[in-house]
Design a protein around this motif. Sequence first.
Motif, mmCIF file in Angstrom:
data_model
loop_
_atom_site.group_PDB
_atom_site.id
_atom_site.type_symbol
_atom_site.label_atom_id
_atom_site.label_comp_id
_atom_site.label_asym_id
_atom_site.label_seq_id
_atom_site.Cartn_x
_atom_site.Cartn_y
_atom_site.Cartn_z
ATOM 1 N N GLU A 94 -1.315 3.116 -9.254
ATOM 2 C CA GLU A 94 -1.591 3.391 -10.664
ATOM 3 C C GLU A 94 -0.438 2.963 -11.574
ATOM 4 O OE1 GLU A 94 -2.978 7.421 -11.317
ATOM 5 O OE2 GLU A 94 -3.595 7.558 -9.222
ATOM 6 N N ASP A 95 0.591 2.375 -10.997
ATOM 7 C CA ASP A 95 1.807 2.053 -11.748
ATOM 8 C C ASP A 95 1.918 0.540 -11.951
ATOM 9 O OD1 ASP A 95 4.279 1.829 -12.871
ATOM 10 O OD2 ASP A 95 5.335 3.026 -11.367
ATOM 11 N N ASN A 96 1.268 0.044 -12.989
ATOM 12 C CA ASN A 96 1.266 -1.403 -13.231
ATOM 13 C C ASN A 96 2.636 -1.931 -13.631
ATOM 14 O OD1 ASN A 96 -1.500 -1.560 -12.717
ATOM 15 N ND2 ASN A 96 -2.021 -1.068 -14.847
ATOM 16 N N LEU A 97 3.485 -1.054 -14.165
ATOM 17 C CA LEU A 97 4.786 -1.485 -14.655
ATOM 18 C C LEU A 97 5.746 -1.883 -13.543
ATOM 19 C CD1 LEU A 97 6.389 -1.742 -17.336
ATOM 20 C CD2 LEU A 97 7.173 0.603 -16.971
ATOM 21 N N ASN A 98 5.589 -1.300 -12.360
ATOM 22 C CA ASN A 98 6.577 -1.489 -11.284
ATOM 23 C C ASN A 98 6.022 -2.226 -10.064
ATOM 24 O OD1 ASN A 98 9.040 -0.066 -12.286
ATOM 25 N ND2 ASN A 98 7.609 1.652 -12.420
ATOM 26 N N GLN A 99 5.014 -3.042 -10.259
ATOM 27 C CA GLN A 99 4.402 -3.731 -9.125
ATOM 28 C C GLN A 99 5.386 -4.663 -8.418
ATOM 29 O OE1 GLN A 99 1.178 -3.232 -7.721
ATOM 30 N NE2 GLN A 99 1.519 -1.411 -8.982
ATOM 31 N N ASP A 100 6.209 -5.388 -9.166
ATOM 32 C CA ASP A 100 7.192 -6.279 -8.530
ATOM 33 C C ASP A 100 8.189 -5.485 -7.693
ATOM 34 O OD1 ASP A 100 6.003 -8.501 -9.621
ATOM 35 O OD2 ASP A 100 7.434 -8.704 -11.268
ATOM 36 N N PHE A 101 8.645 -4.370 -8.234
ATOM 37 C CA PHE A 101 9.566 -3.499 -7.504
ATOM 38 C C PHE A 101 8.926 -3.022 -6.206
ATOM 39 C CE2 PHE A 101 10.873 0.758 -6.327
ATOM 40 C CZ PHE A 101 12.247 0.684 -6.321
ATOM 41 N N TYR A 102 7.699 -2.530 -6.299
ATOM 42 C CA TYR A 102 7.044 -1.981 -5.126
ATOM 43 C C TYR A 102 6.752 -3.056 -4.079
ATOM 44 C CZ TYR A 102 6.399 2.763 -6.910
ATOM 45 O OH TYR A 102 6.605 4.049 -7.349
ATOM 46 N N ARG A 103 6.482 -4.279 -4.521
ATOM 47 C CA ARG A 103 6.264 -5.352 -3.542
ATOM 48 C C ARG A 103 7.521 -5.592 -2.711
ATOM 49 N NH1 ARG A 103 2.385 -7.505 -7.246
ATOM 50 N NH2 ARG A 103 3.982 -8.435 -8.563
ATOM 51 N N GLN A 104 8.686 -5.508 -3.358
ATOM 52 C CA GLN A 104 9.935 -5.673 -2.620
ATOM 53 C C GLN A 104 10.167 -4.504 -1.662
ATOM 54 O OE1 GLN A 104 13.287 -7.490 -5.015
ATOM 55 N NE2 GLN A 104 11.876 -7.064 -6.693
ATOM 56 N N VAL A 105 9.820 -3.307 -2.093
ATOM 57 C CA VAL A 105 9.938 -2.136 -1.211
ATOM 58 C C VAL A 105 8.981 -2.263 -0.028
ATOM 59 C CG1 VAL A 105 9.577 0.364 -1.066
ATOM 60 C CG2 VAL A 105 10.755 -0.611 -3.044
ATOM 61 N N GLU A 106 7.779 -2.744 -0.292
ATOM 62 C CA GLU A 106 6.809 -2.925 0.786
ATOM 63 C C GLU A 106 7.293 -3.969 1.792
ATOM 64 O OE1 GLU A 106 1.977 -3.459 1.334
ATOM 65 O OE2 GLU A 106 2.914 -3.963 -0.589
ATOM 66 N N THR A 107 7.959 -5.007 1.307
ATOM 67 C CA THR A 107 8.523 -6.022 2.206
ATOM 68 C C THR A 107 9.559 -5.395 3.133
ATOM 69 O OG1 THR A 107 8.140 -7.827 0.638
ATOM 70 C CG2 THR A 107 9.828 -8.177 2.321
ATOM 71 N N ILE A 108 10.404 -4.522 2.589
ATOM 72 C CA ILE A 108 11.396 -3.825 3.412
ATOM 73 C C ILE A 108 10.705 -2.960 4.453
ATOM 74 C CG2 ILE A 108 13.176 -2.031 3.361
ATOM 75 C CD1 ILE A 108 14.004 -3.129 0.607
ATOM 76 N N GLN A 109 9.655 -2.258 4.032
ATOM 77 C CA GLN A 109 8.906 -1.416 4.962
ATOM 78 C C GLN A 109 8.324 -2.248 6.104
ATOM 79 O OE1 GLN A 109 4.876 -0.226 4.088
ATOM 80 N NE2 GLN A 109 5.448 1.946 4.278
ATOM 81 N N GLN A 110 7.805 -3.417 5.790
ATOM 82 C CA GLN A 110 7.235 -4.293 6.816
ATOM 83 C C GLN A 110 8.308 -4.789 7.778
ATOM 84 O OE1 GLN A 110 5.340 -7.188 4.309
ATOM 85 N NE2 GLN A 110 3.515 -5.936 3.956
ATOM 86 N N GLN A 111 9.490 -5.075 7.238
ATOM 87 C CA GLN A 111 10.594 -5.495 8.102
ATOM 88 C C GLN A 111 10.955 -4.396 9.085
ATOM 89 O OE1 GLN A 111 13.606 -6.455 5.232
ATOM 90 N NE2 GLN A 111 12.759 -8.478 4.746
ATOM 91 N N LEU A 112 10.974 -3.164 8.607
ATOM 92 C CA LEU A 112 11.272 -2.030 9.481
ATOM 93 C C LEU A 112 10.203 -1.888 10.570
ATOM 94 C CD1 LEU A 112 12.382 0.626 6.853
ATOM 95 C CD2 LEU A 112 13.822 -0.337 8.649
ATOM 96 N N SER A 113 8.941 -1.953 10.171
ATOM 97 C CA SER A 113 7.851 -1.791 11.130
ATOM 98 C C SER A 113 7.912 -2.847 12.233
ATOM 99 C CB SER A 113 6.500 -1.866 10.411
ATOM 100 O OG SER A 113 6.345 -0.786 9.520
ATOM 101 N N GLN A 114 8.298 -4.063 11.860
ATOM 102 C CA GLN A 114 8.354 -5.164 12.816
ATOM 103 C C GLN A 114 9.527 -5.028 13.784
ATOM 104 O OE1 GLN A 114 8.495 -8.532 10.192
ATOM 105 N NE2 GLN A 114 6.345 -8.329 9.568
ATOM 106 N N GLN A 115 10.603 -4.399 13.332
ATOM 107 C CA GLN A 115 11.822 -4.366 14.131
ATOM 108 C C GLN A 115 12.037 -3.064 14.902
ATOM 109 O OE1 GLN A 115 15.390 -6.419 12.395
ATOM 110 N NE2 GLN A 115 14.191 -6.336 10.508
ATOM 111 N N LEU A 116 11.345 -2.010 14.500
ATOM 112 C CA LEU A 116 11.540 -0.728 15.168
ATOM 113 C C LEU A 116 10.631 -0.599 16.380
ATOM 114 C CD1 LEU A 116 11.959 1.744 12.178
ATOM 115 C CD2 LEU A 116 13.667 0.348 13.339
ATOM 116 N N GLU A 117 11.022 0.266 17.279
ATOM 117 C CA GLU A 117 10.257 0.451 18.505
ATOM 118 C C GLU A 117 8.862 0.998 18.219
ATOM 119 O OE1 GLU A 117 12.366 2.555 21.556
ATOM 120 O OE2 GLU A 117 14.309 1.798 20.880
ATOM 121 N N THR A 118 7.920 0.615 19.051
ATOM 122 C CA THR A 118 6.540 1.067 18.909
ATOM 123 C C THR A 118 6.470 2.599 18.935
ATOM 124 O OG1 THR A 118 5.805 -0.926 20.049
ATOM 125 C CG2 THR A 118 4.215 0.873 19.870
ATOM 126 N N ASP A 119 5.675 3.151 18.045
ATOM 127 C CA ASP A 119 5.439 4.598 17.937
ATOM 128 C C ASP A 119 6.621 5.378 17.356
ATOM 129 O OD1 ASP A 119 2.899 4.320 19.000
ATOM 130 O OD2 ASP A 119 3.571 4.660 21.052
#
Length: 259
Positions: free
Chosen positions: A54-79
């Motif tokens: 619902e926050d149209n103002l911070n979409q660019d910010f959140y995309r960068q945060v989501e990228t960090i989250q994806q990096q963590l998911s890819q590098q951390l151990e399963t489960d």
Amino acid sequence: MDESYQDYINRVARLTLPTACSMQLQTIQHSPKFVEGKPVSFPGYSAITPPMEEDNLNQDFYRQVETIQQQLSQQLETDLFIPLPASSFHFTLADLIWDESYRQAIAANAEFDRVLQQEVAASFQQYQESLSDKKPLTWQLWGVMARPRAIMACLVPKDRESYESVIQLRRYLYQNSGLVGLGIEQQYDITAHITLGYFDKIPPSLNRDRLCIVLSQINDRLLESELPVFTVKEAQLRKFDNMVDYHRQPEWATVKFGV
């Protein structure tokens, strides 16, 4: 109770250092807010910014945060790591009541929800009227940090005014005698953050050194670039059922910055 602007900057800066990361990772544990990777009931209220969806103002910010989250998911151990849906990302300005305290409160007082909503509206209105400078507040993504049950992206204010404005809002809430009468109190200093996900199963063989390296590398890359800016233009009262779903009614209280 909240610390000064400079003390906050100093503390949060230390939280992303490798030495702090190493210490934090010694005490991590499974989050009871999730079972088999699914959110469980954890009801309550908070004052937060609108969630990402619902926050149209911070979409660019959140995309960068989501990228960090994806990096963590890819590098951390399963489960090990349960990533939150990006649509639920938000900045909590003030926790009010949650889990067992909330369950007990509504069991003891059928009017609890109505009175809480009424008192938060009064605090928000008083705060809104006190604002002399109505510009939006600006915070920056500083890095990622481990907490006992979660990994978070932490934020620092871009200027003193942005920090003091949030602290003042918290004071209007936590010093409201009506909310205090409901059992709502400030329990800790603010550590501004976006929760990326929670810890699930902690294997006995977890390589904490490697996990610390993963977090430190993300932080190093962030500091080598221009720090993403998060603009706080609105604070809302939200009710949550768990750590994924945050909702509100149209008539519930809001504070507008930059109006």
